[in-house]
Design a protein around this motif. Sequence first.
Motif, PDB file in Angstrom:
ATOM      1  N   VAL B  87     -41.843 -46.336  15.254  1.00 35.94           N
ATOM      2  CA  VAL B  87     -41.617 -44.904  15.328  1.00 35.94           C
ATOM      3  C   VAL B  87     -40.109 -44.669  15.319  1.00 35.94           C
ATOM      4  N   VAL B  88     -39.706 -43.559  14.717  1.00 35.63           N
ATOM      5  CA  VAL B  88     -38.279 -43.262  14.571  1.00 35.63           C
ATOM      6  C   VAL B  88     -38.013 -41.824  15.018  1.00 35.63           C
ATOM      7  N   ILE B  89     -37.020 -41.658  15.893  1.00 30.81           N
ATOM      8  CA  ILE B  89     -36.550 -40.301  16.203  1.00 30.81           C
ATOM      9  C   ILE B  89     -35.602 -39.961  15.045  1.00 30.81           C
ATOM     10  N   THR B  90     -36.018 -39.018  14.213  1.00 27.63           N
ATOM     11  CA  THR B  90     -35.359 -38.827  12.919  1.00 27.63           C
ATOM     12  C   THR B  90     -34.338 -37.696  12.883  1.00 27.63           C
ATOM     13  N   ASP B  91     -34.547 -36.689  13.723  1.00 27.80           N
ATOM     14  CA  ASP B  91     -33.683 -35.514  13.576  1.00 27.80           C
ATOM     15  C   ASP B  91     -33.666 -34.715  14.872  1.00 27.80           C
ATOM     16  N   VAL B  92     -32.664 -33.883  15.015  1.00 28.10           N
ATOM     17  CA  VAL B  92     -32.622 -32.916  16.111  1.00 28.10           C
ATOM     18  C   VAL B  92     -32.084 -31.605  15.549  1.00 28.10           C
ATOM     19  N   ILE B 130     -39.262 -48.743  18.809  1.00 23.26           N
ATOM     20  CA  ILE B 130     -38.836 -47.339  18.774  1.00 23.26           C
ATOM     21  C   ILE B 130     -37.385 -47.311  18.308  1.00 23.26           C
ATOM     22  N   TYR B 131     -37.092 -46.495  17.319  1.00 20.67           N
ATOM     23  CA  TYR B 131     -35.724 -46.371  16.821  1.00 20.67           C
ATOM     24  C   TYR B 131     -35.279 -44.911  16.849  1.00 20.67           C
ATOM     25  N   ALA B 132     -33.954 -44.718  16.801  1.00 15.86           N
ATOM     26  CA  ALA B 132     -33.408 -43.402  16.483  1.00 15.86           C
ATOM     27  C   ALA B 132     -32.384 -43.627  15.388  1.00 15.86           C
ATOM     28  N   THR B 133     -32.205 -42.641  14.541  1.00 12.08           N
ATOM     29  CA  THR B 133     -31.150 -42.783  13.540  1.00 12.08           C
ATOM     30  C   THR B 133     -29.796 -42.631  14.250  1.00 12.08           C
ATOM     31  N   GLN B 134     -28.780 -43.276  13.678  1.00 18.08           N
ATOM     32  CA  GLN B 134     -27.433 -43.181  14.227  1.00 18.08           C
ATOM     33  C   GLN B 134     -26.999 -41.716  14.275  1.00 18.08           C
ATOM     34  N   ASP B 135     -27.421 -40.969  13.269  1.00 21.27           N
ATOM     35  CA  ASP B 135     -27.077 -39.552  13.180  1.00 21.27           C
ATOM     36  C   ASP B 135     -27.594 -38.780  14.399  1.00 21.27           C
ATOM     37  N   VAL B 136     -28.847 -39.046  14.803  1.00 21.07           N
ATOM     38  CA  VAL B 136     -29.421 -38.370  15.977  1.00 21.07           C
ATOM     39  C   VAL B 136     -28.620 -38.745  17.228  1.00 21.07           C
ATOM     40  N   LEU B 137     -28.264 -40.032  17.341  1.00 24.83           N
ATOM     41  CA  LEU B 137     -27.514 -40.477  18.523  1.00 24.83           C
ATOM     42  C   LEU B 137     -26.129 -39.838  18.558  1.00 24.83           C
ATOM     43  N   ASN B 138     -25.533 -39.657  17.374  1.00 26.96           N
ATOM     44  CA  ASN B 138     -24.216 -39.019  17.318  1.00 26.96           C
ATOM     45  C   ASN B 138     -24.301 -37.558  17.747  1.00 26.96           C
ATOM     46  N   ARG B 139     -25.438 -36.944  17.473  1.00 29.18           N
ATOM     47  CA  ARG B 139     -25.552 -35.505  17.710  1.00 29.18           C
ATOM     48  C   ARG B 139     -26.263 -35.147  19.006  1.00 29.18           C
TER      49      ARG B 139
END
Lengths: 155, 162
Positions: B87-92, B130-139
């Motif tokens: 599963v990936v946390i893709t966006d916020v 479980i992953y998150a994109t680097q972009d989500v972590l940055n934001r």
Amino acid sequence: MLPAVITQMRVKGLIFDPYNNAYIVVLRDEDNSDMLPIWVGKSEASAIGLALESVTAPRPMTHDLMRSFLDTFDAKIISVVITDLNDNTYFATIHLMYEDSEYTVDSRPSDAIALALRTSAPIFASEKVIKKQSSEELEQWLENLKPEDFGKLDT
Amino acid sequence: MDAAKQPDTSSELVALSVKQVLDDGNTDTRIVVLKSDDAGVTLPIWVGSAEGNAIRLAMDHVVTPRPMSHDLIRSFADHLGVRIERVVITDVKSSTYYASIALASKGLHRTLDARPSDAIALALRAGCPIYATQDVLNRRTAVHLDAWINRLDTNNTETQQA
């Protein structure tokens, strides 16, 4: 004629039960002769209430995810059946058709009903369940409820 | 600096684990605290109480007498021979997090849109990463976040001083 083993039921409504701080999903058969109340928690009631009122949530709720899971693999829900009642715990089965095979999946009735309402699958109750719950007192209590008690879920 | 020559890391995936599910004070919400494996990044996601409880049950390996909703999804997957891969946390967007669930069945790959709470509850039951994109972590809403989480944690576990 042999008695029918299972009876098709419709979800008539959701009632808040203040004594147990829970909700009751009321199922009735077509000719309103059999009634099956199922006690469920708040989040389960909300999942059923959203489907009853055809509300589309901005983000997929858990049972919307279930539906899209099944849709994406072309698995179809044929029916759900409320199968048994033990110590006030109801049991249900979800009948799936996938690649020409039928699968029976064990479920809580609340999940089965929430999913059936989202996929327009028929809901059945076994004769055993309907007989077991024939508590006159409860029938009476439900009969005495006014129409306005069948309110919408407060969320 | 020429931005075009910098490698674009925003879509890179960072592996996360669920550290805890916290109560958020007076509101009927829970905070799912995700941490990167090197513990360098914390990603808190606010979820409803029922969703938080579904995650807690999985974290604590509680076997309920009847299958809960995410156990049922897991059971569908088992019956149909579908593997829950990750599963990936893709966006916020406007403080709402988006997630996807990657599935595979007989060489067929599918991705489902999901709320992070469902994705995480399912990942813990399926034992998938479980992953998150680097972009989500940055934001992520990140100002002094770790200090805030630590304070919240203390309040949750100790008696508050008057």
